[in-house]
Design a protein around this motif. Structure first.
Motif, PDB file in Angstrom:
ATOM      1  N   THR A   1      -2.982 -31.774  -1.672  1.00 29.47           N
ATOM      2  CA  THR A   1      -2.159 -32.963  -1.678  1.00 29.47           C
ATOM      3  C   THR A   1      -2.182 -34.034  -0.742  1.00 29.47           C
ATOM      4  OG1 THR A   1      -0.689 -31.829  -3.466  1.00 29.47           O
ATOM      5  CG2 THR A   1      -0.082 -33.911  -1.999  1.00 29.47           C
ATOM      6  N   VAL A   2      -3.375 -35.181  -1.371  1.00 28.68           N
ATOM      7  CA  VAL A   2      -3.250 -36.784  -0.361  1.00 28.68           C
ATOM      8  C   VAL A   2      -2.951 -37.627  -1.743  1.00 28.68           C
ATOM      9  CG1 VAL A   2      -5.081 -35.884   0.868  1.00 28.68           C
ATOM     10  CG2 VAL A   2      -5.923 -36.714  -1.277  1.00 28.68           C
TER      11      VAL A   2
ATOM     12  N   SER B   1      -9.637 -46.158   5.516  1.00 28.83           N
ATOM     13  CA  SER B   1     -10.020 -45.142   4.767  1.00 28.83           C
ATOM     14  C   SER B   1      -8.880 -45.493   3.740  1.00 28.83           C
ATOM     15  CB  SER B   1     -10.226 -43.800   4.800  1.00 28.83           C
ATOM     16  OG  SER B   1      -9.546 -43.751   3.571  1.00 28.83           O
ATOM     17  N   ILE B   2      -8.706 -45.301   2.103  1.00 24.34           N
ATOM     18  CA  ILE B   2      -7.830 -45.337   1.925  1.00 24.34           C
ATOM     19  C   ILE B   2      -6.971 -44.855   1.608  1.00 24.34           C
ATOM     20  CG2 ILE B   2      -7.078 -45.782  -1.202  1.00 24.34           C
ATOM     21  CD1 ILE B   2      -8.252 -47.643  -1.556  1.00 24.34           C
ATOM     22  N   LEU B   3      -7.615 -43.111   1.882  1.00 23.70           N
ATOM     23  CA  LEU B   3      -6.895 -41.854   1.985  1.00 23.70           C
ATOM     24  C   LEU B   3      -7.432 -41.611   2.849  1.00 23.70           C
ATOM     25  CD1 LEU B   3      -9.429 -40.461  -1.632  1.00 23.70           C
ATOM     26  CD2 LEU B   3      -6.783 -41.251  -1.141  1.00 23.70           C
TER      27      LEU B   3
ATOM     28  N   PHE C   1       1.752 -42.854  -5.518  1.00 22.13           N
ATOM     29  CA  PHE C   1       0.831 -41.974  -5.983  1.00 22.13           C
ATOM     30  C   PHE C   1      -0.256 -40.691  -5.406  1.00 22.13           C
ATOM     31  CE2 PHE C   1      -0.005 -46.494  -7.935  1.00 22.13           C
ATOM     32  CZ  PHE C   1       0.702 -45.662  -9.138  1.00 22.13           C
ATOM     33  N   GLU C   2       0.179 -39.527  -5.858  1.00 19.40           N
ATOM     34  CA  GLU C   2      -0.132 -38.479  -4.974  1.00 19.40           C
ATOM     35  C   GLU C   2      -1.946 -38.162  -5.895  1.00 19.40           C
ATOM     36  OE1 GLU C   2       1.888 -34.928  -5.603  1.00 19.40           O
ATOM     37  OE2 GLU C   2       3.723 -36.050  -4.327  1.00 19.40           O
ATOM     38  N   THR C   3      -2.661 -37.472  -5.437  1.00 20.95           N
ATOM     39  CA  THR C   3      -4.017 -37.759  -5.705  1.00 20.95           C
ATOM     40  C   THR C   3      -4.022 -35.965  -5.378  1.00 20.95           C
ATOM     41  OG1 THR C   3      -6.605 -37.780  -6.825  1.00 20.95           O
ATOM     42  CG2 THR C   3      -4.967 -38.408  -4.842  1.00 20.95           C
ATOM     43  N   GLN C   4      -5.317 -35.134  -5.564  1.00 20.50           N
ATOM     44  CA  GLN C   4      -5.822 -34.090  -5.245  1.00 20.50           C
ATOM     45  C   GLN C   4      -7.094 -34.090  -4.376  1.00 20.50           C
ATOM     46  OE1 GLN C   4      -4.029 -31.004  -4.602  1.00 20.50           O
ATOM     47  NE2 GLN C   4      -2.487 -32.259  -5.617  1.00 20.50           N
TER      48      GLN C   4
END
Length: 489
Positions: A165-166, A69-71, A152-155
């Motif tokens: 935060t991932v 998985s990317i995340l 790069f951060e995302t939620q």
């Protein structure tokens, strides 16, 4: 005599003209450092990836594949060191307000400074007083170096209250390490063995450059090869040889490739040794740049993830924020941890060392494009041609009727329908046949098959070779075998 590529701009123009690569969001003015692969480009890149997968997985008994998985859980990146350490030092020019990585700045007295001579350690010692801004030419007009986070951060989560935060992964390697025990337990592989993975990675680069050479979204082809400590140097040499051979066998000229060992002050903190396979790209007057890195990562990663697993246990007990607190201390019996390996023959347990050949699918695609490109004069006309190895060519065979009458289109279409079951083919009946040949030369198509007036008489077709431009008459019943002998090499 054919001329090779002198300017990258010529290749960029060909890529857009023939549908290899487009600027992303082009109708809105484009998005910097992001590119879309067109009909020919997606075939070329897929062929590069397929050739890599066949070489390192399908043709080996000691390798398996993975698609992670990317995340991933943020503790993966805390354990690997990316949360705390994955940043570049940058400095901003006070005159033009552009930011540049400090290890890319060159001194005014020596503009040929090599990468290791402009390392962060050297800059910390010498300062930026004699460094030149690559954008406006100002000397010594920089702010103090500051860290620039590359992830790069995302939620993740439906609302603010339960979001977490991932990160978009900056490399595919950590997914392999996180799955080490899963793969080992389900495949029953014994050390030495490797795990290979292809996939997208994301880095918020300070600067991007040179078409698809450095972008913020890119695709990696990585191997983590696990071996017994003490055998790591032998396996490192093995993978150096294997990976260089792969590029040469697929058509890149040896004079455009070289090994560049990393100096001690540029080695990653986890690496015992590292060497880059560099390619002579047509940036400026010619620029050696990294195509693939082959690193000896020792047992660093698996040991770090064992510490991360202990940290998670403490987090559940104490409800601490794992991303802002140090990792758990490593116990004395770390070599017996959950990510260790038990050698049945030696009756001992240890953490394997890791050799990592890490290549970029986009950089590889660019190198194959550059090396295949040639310009030459044919009967007073200029011809652009991409001399791809048949394995990589986006289209293997183009089929033409000479004219759109006398049953030629129907016969050509029947041949096309037959051949496309085995290869990517292209059918074209528009324009003069000479122009159709030129279009396929620019697409890199190895062979063109033309149905003409003689076909109706003796059931033969003309097969034209891209590189030599020679033509042969081949019986339709023998056509598939004729092509297979020349394409599947």
């Amino acid at each position: 005599m054919a001329e090779t590529l002198k300017k990258l701009d010529d290749l960029v123009a060909l890529c857009k003209r023939r549908g290899f690569i487009f600027q992303s969001s082009d109708i809105y003015g484009g998005l910097a450092s992001c590119y879309d692969y067109g009909p020919l480009g997606v075939e070329l890149k897929q062929n590069v990836k397929n050739a890599w997968w066949k070489s390192v997985v399908q043709m080996r008994d000691d390798m398996v594949g993975l698609d992670c998985s990317i995340l991933m859980h943020p503790m993966v990146w805390k354990s690997s060191g990316h949360v705390d350490k994955f940043a570049d030092l940058i400095a901003e020019c006070k005159k033009c307000n552009t930011r540049t990585r400090v290890d890319h700045l060159q001194g005014v007295e020596n503009e040929e400074t090599t990468h290791h001579e402009t390392s962060e350690a050297a800059l910390a010692k010498d300062g930026l007083a004699d460094k030149v801004c690559p954008h406006c030419g100002a000397v010594g007009q920089f702010t103090d170096p500051m860290p620039f986070k590359l992830m790069f951060e995302t939620q993740m989560g439906a609302n603010v209250d339960d979001s977490m935060t991932v990160y978009l992964r900056p490399e595919t390697a950590q997914g392999i390490f996180a799955n080490f025990s899963n793969v080992m337990n389900t495949t029953r592989l014994k050390v030495p063995f490797g795990i290979a993975q292809m996939g997208k990675s994301f880095r918020n680069e300070v600067t991007t450059k040179a078409f698809i050479f450095r972008t913020r979204e890119f695709e990696q082809m990585e191997i983590e090869y696990f071996c017994t400590p003490g055998t790591d140097e032998t396996w490192w040499e093995h993978w150096k040889e294997e990976r260089m051979k792969w590029y040469v066998e697929l058509g890149i000229r040896m004079e455009n490739l070289r090994f560049r060992p990393h100096e001690a002050d540029e080695l990653a903190h986890y690496a015992k040794a590292c060497v880059d396979i560099e390619y002579l790209f047509p940036f400026g007057q010619g620029d050696w740049q990294e195509l693939e890195g082959i690193a000896n990562r020792t047992d660093y990663d698996l040991r770090q993830h064992q510490r991360g697993m202990r940290s998670m246990s403490q987090w559940f007990e104490n409800k601490r924020d794992t991303l802002t607190t140090p990792l758990a201390e490593e116990p004395e019996d770390w070599h017996k941890g959950p990510l260790s390996y038990f050698d049945d023959e030696k009756r001992e347990r240890y953490i394997p060392y890791v050799i990592e050949p890490s290549a970029g699918a986009d950089r590889g695609t660019l190198a194959f494009l550059v090396d295949a490109y040639a310009e030459e004069e044919v009967r007073g006309e200029r011809r652009n041609v991409l001399r791809f190895h048949p394995t990589l060519a986006p289209v293997k065979v183009a089929i033409f009727p000479l004219v759109k009458k006398e049953g030629m289109p129907e016969k050509a279409r029947a041949i096309y329908d037959q051949l496309k079951r085995g290869w990517t083919c292209f059918y074209d009946q528009k324009g003069a046949v000479g122009r159709r040949y030129r279009r396929q030369d620019e697409a890199g198509t190895p062979f063109c098959v033309t149905v003409d007036g003689q076909t109706k008489e003796d059931d033969t077709v003309t097969v034209r070779d891209r590189d030599s431009m020679e033509q042969a008459r081949v019986n339709c019943e023998q056509l598939e075998g004729y092509l297979r002998e020349r394409l599947e090499i």
